[in-house]
Design a protein around this motif. Structure first.
Motif, PDB file in Angstrom:
ATOM      1  N   ASN A 115     -15.010 -12.511  -4.122  1.00 57.46           N
ATOM      2  CA  ASN A 115     -14.173 -13.341  -3.252  1.00 57.46           C
ATOM      3  C   ASN A 115     -12.732 -12.867  -3.151  1.00 57.46           C
ATOM      4  N   VAL A 116     -12.427 -11.716  -3.741  1.00 58.42           N
ATOM      5  CA  VAL A 116     -11.054 -11.202  -3.726  1.00 58.42           C
ATOM      6  C   VAL A 116     -10.660 -10.833  -2.295  1.00 58.42           C
ATOM      7  N   GLU A 117      -9.491 -11.331  -1.903  1.00 52.95           N
ATOM      8  CA  GLU A 117      -8.977 -11.031  -0.567  1.00 52.95           C
ATOM      9  C   GLU A 117      -7.689 -10.237  -0.594  1.00 52.95           C
ATOM     10  N   LEU A 118      -7.063 -10.111  -1.781  1.00 56.45           N
ATOM     11  CA  LEU A 118      -5.806  -9.373  -1.880  1.00 56.45           C
ATOM     12  C   LEU A 118      -5.663  -8.832  -3.301  1.00 56.45           C
ATOM     13  N   ILE A 119      -5.209  -7.595  -3.402  1.00 56.68           N
ATOM     14  CA  ILE A 119      -4.949  -6.978  -4.702  1.00 56.68           C
ATOM     15  C   ILE A 119      -3.480  -6.594  -4.744  1.00 56.68           C
ATOM     16  N   LEU A 120      -2.748  -7.173  -5.697  1.00 53.88           N
ATOM     17  CA  LEU A 120      -1.340  -6.852  -5.882  1.00 53.88           C
ATOM     18  C   LEU A 120      -1.234  -5.666  -6.827  1.00 53.88           C
ATOM     19  N   LEU A 121      -0.649  -4.587  -6.359  1.00 52.88           N
ATOM     20  CA  LEU A 121      -0.454  -3.390  -7.179  1.00 52.88           C
ATOM     21  C   LEU A 121       1.002  -3.361  -7.619  1.00 52.88           C
ATOM     22  N   ILE A 122       1.213  -3.661  -8.897  1.00 59.42           N
ATOM     23  CA  ILE A 122       2.569  -3.806  -9.408  1.00 59.42           C
ATOM     24  C   ILE A 122       2.963  -2.561 -10.193  1.00 59.42           C
ATOM     25  N   GLY A 123       3.943  -1.845  -9.658  1.00 58.38           N
ATOM     26  CA  GLY A 123       4.468  -0.660 -10.328  1.00 58.38           C
ATOM     27  C   GLY A 123       3.703   0.610  -9.964  1.00 58.38           C
ATOM     28  N   MET A 124       4.297   1.733 -10.336  1.00 61.96           N
ATOM     29  CA  MET A 124       3.769   3.041  -9.944  1.00 61.96           C
ATOM     30  C   MET A 124       2.417   3.381 -10.555  1.00 61.96           C
ATOM     31  N   LEU A 139       8.409   4.957  -5.735  1.00 59.47           N
ATOM     32  CA  LEU A 139       8.016   3.548  -5.693  1.00 59.47           C
ATOM     33  C   LEU A 139       8.758   2.834  -4.563  1.00 59.47           C
ATOM     34  N   THR A 140      10.042   3.129  -4.398  1.00 60.99           N
ATOM     35  CA  THR A 140      10.838   2.489  -3.350  1.00 60.99           C
ATOM     36  C   THR A 140      10.229   2.753  -1.977  1.00 60.99           C
ATOM     37  N   GLU A 141       9.849   3.993  -1.711  1.00 63.38           N
ATOM     38  CA  GLU A 141       9.241   4.328  -0.421  1.00 63.38           C
ATOM     39  C   GLU A 141       7.892   3.622  -0.255  1.00 63.38           C
ATOM     40  N   THR A 142       7.122   3.563  -1.329  1.00 65.73           N
ATOM     41  CA  THR A 142       5.816   2.903  -1.251  1.00 65.73           C
ATOM     42  C   THR A 142       5.989   1.422  -0.925  1.00 65.73           C
ATOM     43  N   VAL A 143       6.893   0.753  -1.643  1.00 63.49           N
ATOM     44  CA  VAL A 143       7.119  -0.679  -1.413  1.00 63.49           C
ATOM     45  C   VAL A 143       7.708  -0.923  -0.023  1.00 63.49           C
ATOM     46  N   ASP A 144       8.610  -0.057   0.408  1.00 65.59           N
ATOM     47  CA  ASP A 144       9.220  -0.202   1.729  1.00 65.59           C
ATOM     48  C   ASP A 144       8.180  -0.073   2.846  1.00 65.59           C
ATOM     49  N   ASN A 145       7.114   0.649   2.574  1.00 68.01           N
ATOM     50  CA  ASN A 145       6.045   0.852   3.551  1.00 68.01           C
ATOM     51  C   ASN A 145       4.821  -0.017   3.251  1.00 68.01           C
ATOM     52  N   TYR A 146       5.022  -1.150   2.607  1.00 66.43           N
ATOM     53  CA  TYR A 146       3.918  -2.011   2.167  1.00 66.43           C
ATOM     54  C   TYR A 146       2.915  -2.366   3.267  1.00 66.43           C
ATOM     55  N   PRO A 147       3.334  -2.523   4.565  1.00 73.42           N
ATOM     56  CA  PRO A 147       2.328  -2.898   5.573  1.00 73.42           C
ATOM     57  C   PRO A 147       1.208  -1.860   5.733  1.00 73.42           C
ATOM     58  N   GLU A 148       1.478  -0.608   5.384  1.00 73.49           N
ATOM     59  CA  GLU A 148       0.460   0.446   5.485  1.00 73.49           C
ATOM     60  C   GLU A 148      -0.757   0.168   4.602  1.00 73.49           C
ATOM     61  N   TYR A 149      -0.563  -0.589   3.525  1.00 78.68           N
ATOM     62  CA  TYR A 149      -1.626  -0.789   2.545  1.00 78.68           C
ATOM     63  C   TYR A 149      -2.356  -2.119   2.722  1.00 78.68           C
ATOM     64  N   LEU A 150      -1.843  -2.944   3.615  1.00 77.58           N
ATOM     65  CA  LEU A 150      -2.477  -4.219   3.911  1.00 77.58           C
ATOM     66  C   LEU A 150      -3.686  -3.988   4.802  1.00 77.58           C
ATOM     67  N   PRO A 151      -4.675  -4.844   4.805  1.00 76.22           N
ATOM     68  CA  PRO A 151      -4.712  -6.151   4.151  1.00 76.22           C
ATOM     69  C   PRO A 151      -5.243  -6.131   2.722  1.00 76.22           C
ATOM     70  N   LYS A 152      -5.719  -4.984   2.238  1.00 78.75           N
ATOM     71  CA  LYS A 152      -6.343  -4.963   0.912  1.00 78.75           C
ATOM     72  C   LYS A 152      -5.320  -5.022  -0.217  1.00 78.75           C
ATOM     73  N   TYR A 153      -4.287  -4.185  -0.116  1.00 77.90           N
ATOM     74  CA  TYR A 153      -3.314  -4.062  -1.202  1.00 77.90           C
ATOM     75  C   TYR A 153      -1.937  -4.539  -0.760  1.00 77.90           C
ATOM     76  N   PHE A 154      -1.246  -5.188  -1.698  1.00 79.67           N
ATOM     77  CA  PHE A 154       0.166  -5.508  -1.500  1.00 79.67           C
ATOM     78  C   PHE A 154       0.901  -4.843  -2.658  1.00 79.67           C
ATOM     79  N   VAL A 155       1.828  -3.926  -2.339  1.00 78.28           N
ATOM     80  CA  VAL A 155       2.516  -3.140  -3.371  1.00 78.28           C
ATOM     81  C   VAL A 155       3.858  -3.767  -3.726  1.00 78.28           C
ATOM     82  N   LEU A 156       4.141  -3.799  -5.024  1.00 83.53           N
ATOM     83  CA  LEU A 156       5.371  -4.419  -5.527  1.00 83.53           C
ATOM     84  C   LEU A 156       5.971  -3.578  -6.647  1.00 83.53           C
ATOM     85  N   PRO A 157       7.297  -3.689  -6.849  1.00 82.94           N
ATOM     86  CA  PRO A 157       7.881  -3.093  -8.046  1.00 82.94           C
ATOM     87  C   PRO A 157       7.526  -3.970  -9.240  1.00 82.94           C
ATOM     88  N   HIS A 158       7.784  -3.489 -10.437  1.00 88.26           N
ATOM     89  CA  HIS A 158       7.542  -4.335 -11.607  1.00 88.26           C
ATOM     90  C   HIS A 158       8.613  -5.421 -11.647  1.00 88.26           C
TER      91      HIS A 158
END
Length: 191
Positions: A115-124, A139-158
């Motif tokens: 039933n998982v609909e979103l995976i938060l990837l925290i940190g490098m 990491l900054t570039e990855t987080v700044d481009n977070y829409p590229e990884y949606l809808p499965k992943y949401f990328v965040l800094p620690h």
């Protein structure tokens, strides 16, 4: 699912490398809607056995805009770190998560959470492992481009207090990324 969680909690695969010994910290259920994949427990979490039971946990709950009860509801959130045990102290903070955990356990866990609909990837560590070659150079570039990884992943800094400087230097994160994260989380946990 419960059998797998018990098996992970009894894991000693990298015991010889753990200064404080093994104490795998993981939670989730077949009903979990969101998986939080972070780094590894710190010393406080190692002692309590409760995931995100520290300042980083308070910050992640604030970013998600959820209560403690919601955060620890395994029907809402599964907590699956890259390394399940405290890895030990390094020169500037904790050592990286042990590399044995994710390949040993993650696929089995994710397979048991349909039933998982979103995976938060925290940190490098989580981002590099799951995004493979799609992670950006930093990491900054990855987080700044977070829409590229949606809808499965949401990328965040620690969310560590040690990242105060990063947050100050990148005000766009709390202005644009956090509201989008909160909106998605609210929609998922309201169902």
């Amino acid at each position: 699912m419960e059998n797998l969680l018990q098996e992970i909690r009894q894991c000693t695969i990298c015991e010889e490398h753990l200064a404080l010994g093994p104490r795998p910290v993981v939670s989730g259920s077949r009903n979990s809607k969101i998986i939080i994949i972070g780094q590894a427990p710190g010393t406080k979490v190692h002692k309590s056995g409760i995931p995100w039971d520290d300042a980083s946990g308070r910050q992640i709950r604030k970013w998600l805009n959820v209560t403690e009860d919601e955060f620890y509801s395994q029907n809402l959130f599964a907590i699956v770190p890259m390394g399940f045990c405290y890895p030990g102290k390094g020169k500037s903070g904790d050592l990286p998560p042990r590399k044995e955990c994710a390949p040993q356990w993650h696929n089995s866990l994710l397979d048991k959470m349909p039933n998982v609909e979103l995976i938060l990837l925290i940190g490098m560590y989580a981002q590099n492992y799951y995004l493979k070659g799609k992670a950006k150079r930093t990491l900054t570039e990855t987080v700044d481009n977070y829409p590229e990884y949606l809808p499965k992943y949401f990328v965040l800094p620690h969310p560590s207090p040690r990242n105060r400087f990063w947050l100050t230097k990148n005000p766009w994160f709390e202005q644009t990324v956090i509201p989008e994260l909160q909106k998605r989380v609210k929609n998922l946990i309201a169902i």
